[in-house]
Design an enzyme around this catalytic site. Structure first.
Site, PDB file in Angstrom:
ATOM      1  CE  LYS A 175      -3.753  -2.530   2.129  1.00 19.77           C
ATOM      2  NZ  LYS A 175      -4.444  -2.957   3.352  1.00 19.77           N
ATOM      3  CD  GLN A 207      -3.172  -4.910   6.432  1.00 23.63           C
ATOM      4  OE1 GLN A 207      -3.096  -3.945   5.681  1.00 23.63           O
ATOM      5  NE2 GLN A 207      -3.835  -5.999   6.094  1.00 23.63           N
ATOM      6  CG  ASP A 236      -9.540  -0.519   4.692  1.00 25.94           C
ATOM      7  OD1 ASP A 236      -9.207  -0.716   3.503  1.00 25.94           O
ATOM      8  OD2 ASP A 236      -8.822  -0.807   5.664  1.00 25.94           O
TER       9      ASP A 236
END
Ligand code: NAP
Length: 285
Positions: free
Chosen positions: A52, A96, A119
């Site tokens: 990322k 994460q 997200d």
């Protein structure tokens, strides 16, 4: 049969994002800044966060990775999330997953400001998505929609079968395909006679995490197959010792399908690009 090529489409979108960032820079506008929180040293999580970070740098975004020891207390992590929520320099935040067992993932996810939740996991964004209102869409379903749109696939009136009902893939995917005017059936581990559904589907989106589950004899001729699964399967012929397998048996499905996503090179790269699109959206909203 034609390929829904996530590598080509994501490259095309990456260029567009790069250009938009360059334009923003030229006009003195804010450069998108993505922050990632990484707790502990799980190998897969470290790899995902590094990817990322690399993606951000490639398109010209700023990126910050905040690393914490696996022993960090839940309250301390909440404070770190709140600091980022209040930091105007940062546009998007991802935590994460998975987090260590002593930390409540739901509580952390819900602490992220929904305006920075790139997200798309926050209940506010989930609600907006189900209503079809502007929001951050979860990366994998968003990437799949972008892939279908790139190839001008009009899904109106199609019967779409989604296999899997997870919060990050199956459920949001089914909502988005409904918005794309499909008639949607969601199958899961308790579905009886699953093949009777897939055999009647114009589109099958397989997101169950069982390698080569969907076989050519369980799809109809001309179906569109979107394979979300990525599972490492031991393979002595590979230098790495494993091969990446999708949830569809590629050869038999490709022989019957009109369109299919390969694994790797299908949904995976689109998921990565979708996070960048969300971060770009965050700086503008
Ligand atoms: P998940 O949370 O484990 O959910 C799996 C879903 O599949 C569940 O709803 C489960 O049903 C269903 N399922 C399991 N076995 C089944 C069976 N035999 N028949 C029918 N349904 C079955 O997984 P996920 O996070 O959604 O991910 C699914 C797959 O996609 C994994 O391989 C993952 O690695 C991959 N993935 C890929 C990307 C990408 O970028 N390419 C992104 C995200 C995920 P129940 O609800 O009844 O248990």
């Amino acid at each position: 049969m034609q390929i829904l090529d996530g590598n080509i489409v994501s490259q095309h979108l990456r260029k567009q994002i790069q250009e938009e960032v360059a334009q923003r820079k030229a006009h003195g506008k804010k450069i998108p800044h993505l922050a990632a929180i990484l707790v502990g040293s799980d190998g897969a999580s470290m790899t995902y966060v590094a990817a990322k970070e690399k993606d951000c740098h490639e398109v010209g975004f700023h990126s910050t990775v905040l690393r914490f020891d696996a022993s960090i207390a839940e309250e301390a992590l909440i404070e770190e999330v709140e600091k980022i929520n209040n930091n105007a320099k940062i546009d998007g935040l991802i935590v994460q997953l998975p987090l260590p067992k002593h930390i409540n993932e739901k509580r952390i996810t819900e602490t992220i400001s929904w305006k920075k939740d790139v997200d798309g996991f926050h209940p506010m964004n989930v609600g907006l998505m189900f209503k079809g209102l502007p929001c951050f869409l979860p990366a994998t379903p968003f990437g799949i929609i972008k892939l279908l749109e790139h190839y001008h696939i009009d899904t109106t009136g199609m019967h779409c079968v989604v296999i899997g009902r997870s919060d990050i893939v199956g459920k949001p995917m089914s909502a988005l395909m409904l918005q794309k005017n499909c008639t949607v059936t969601v199958c899961h581990s308790k579905t009886k006679d699953l093949a009777s559904f897939t055999r009647n589907a114009d589109i099958v989106i397989a997101a169950l995490g069982k390698p080569e589950f969907l076989t050519g004899d369980t799809i109809k001729a001309g179906a569109i197959v979107v394979d979300v699964g990525i599972t490492r399967v031991a393979d002595a012929t590979k230098k790495s010792g494993f091969a990446l397998k999708g949830d569809a048996h590629y050869e038999s499905c490709a022989a019957k399908a009109s369109w299919i996503t390969p694994v790797p090179g299908g949904v995976g790269p689109m998921t990565r690009i979708a996070l960048l699109l969300n971060t770009l959206h965050a700086v503008k909203s």
